[in-house]
Write a protein that holds these residues in place. Structure first.
Motif, PDB file in Angstrom:
ATOM      1  N   UNK A   1       0.846  -1.185   0.000  1.00 20.01           N
ATOM      2  CA  UNK A   1       0.000   0.000   0.000  1.00 20.01           C
ATOM      3  C   UNK A   1       0.883   1.236   0.000  1.00 20.01           C
TER       4      UNK A   1
ATOM      5  N   UNK B   1       1.107   5.595  -0.135  1.00 23.20           N
ATOM      6  CA  UNK B   1       0.424   6.840   0.162  1.00 23.20           C
ATOM      7  C   UNK B   1       1.326   8.038  -0.087  1.00 23.20           C
TER       8      UNK B   1
ATOM      9  N   UNK C   1      -3.858   7.551  -2.023  1.00 23.46           N
ATOM     10  CA  UNK C   1      -3.684   6.222  -1.443  1.00 23.46           C
ATOM     11  C   UNK C   1      -3.926   5.192  -2.542  1.00 23.46           C
TER      12      UNK C   1
ATOM     13  N   UNK D   1      -3.105   0.920  -3.892  1.00 21.71           N
ATOM     14  CA  UNK D   1      -2.643  -0.403  -3.478  1.00 21.71           C
ATOM     15  C   UNK D   1      -2.452  -1.328  -4.669  1.00 21.71           C
TER      16      UNK D   1
ATOM     17  N   UNK E   1       3.078   0.656   3.353  1.00 18.88           N
ATOM     18  CA  UNK E   1       2.682  -0.312   4.363  1.00 18.88           C
ATOM     19  C   UNK E   1       2.676  -1.706   3.755  1.00 18.88           C
TER      20      UNK E   1
END
Lengths: 113, 113
Positions: free
Chosen positions: B32, B34, B49, B51, B92
């Motif tokens: 992920x 951002x 954001x 993914x 992440x």
């Protein structure tokens, strides 16, 4: 919708003292994260709380601790303050569920003299 | 070697220019991605954001992810003086076990009239 709030905005302590920082997440968010933003070091992950439990912690000594209350607000405690603890401490919250990101508060600026 | 590398700049551009901000990463577990914008003495504000690999557009902002090259970008079209801020990339890993974000150092951007 109110954002993440943190208190106090500024905090001045002397070396060896203890500091307590507080965070209220966005309503409905159950996860709270703490980050340290020190000059030259960028944003470093400190702690993650979810549903009252500590889920993960970063590479910080045990004198950095915290807790999450039943209303999901959180407290960060820093014991035996050192000069290098001077930094902006940021709290973020995240809603439950997958593919969700974190929303940050304005931070508490801690100065250790 | 840091997990996430970001050119700190500073980057100075004239109003109306297209801005390109980039991050590279070494951890293939990052799923992920951002981009946050941080004004002076404020907390980071979530901008984009994503993914998955590919492009995501939101107004004047386009986020691009290339997982095969471990490279992400943020493009700002028709830049405005109000875009002057520090831009932070964050990543992440997948799953909910590790909720922390890993940040780049941040790029300081100034858009002059």
């Amino acid at each position: 919708e109110a954002g993440v709030t943190q208190s106090p905005t500024h905090l001045i302590k002397t070396r060896g003292q203890q500091a307590t920082l507080r965070c209220s997440p966005i309503s409905g968010h159950t996860s709270v994260y703490w980050y340290q933003q020190a000059l030259g070091l960028g944003l470093q992950f400190l702690l993650w709380y979810d549903e009252g439990e500590e889920r993960n912690r970063g590479n910080f000594p045990p004198r950095f601790s915290g807790r999450q209350f039943p209303n999901y607000s959180s407290e960060l405690n820093v014991n035996a303050l050192e000069l290098e603890d001077s930094a902006l401490y940021l709290c973020a919250s995240r809603p439950n569920g997958p593919f969700r990101s974190q929303y940050f508060g304005p931070g508490t600026r801690l100065l250790v003299l | 070697q840091k997990e996430v590398e970001q050119d700190p700049g500073p980057l100075s551009v004239p109003e109306g220019a297209i801005v390109s901000l980039n991050c590279t990463y070494s951890n293939s577990a990052f799923q992920y991605f951002m981009w946050y914008r941080q004004y002076s003495r404020k907390g980071p504000e979530l901008l984009m954001y994503t993914y998955s690999s590919g492009n995501k557009e939101d107004g004047r902002f386009t986020a691009q992810v290339d997982k095969s090259s471990k490279y992400i970008s943020l493009f700002i079209r028709d830049s405005q003086p109000s875009d002057s801020a520090t831009y932070l990339c964050a990543m992440k890993t997948g799953g909910t076990s590790y909720g922390k974000l890993t940040f780049g150092q941040g790029t300081i951007l100034t858009v002059h009239p």
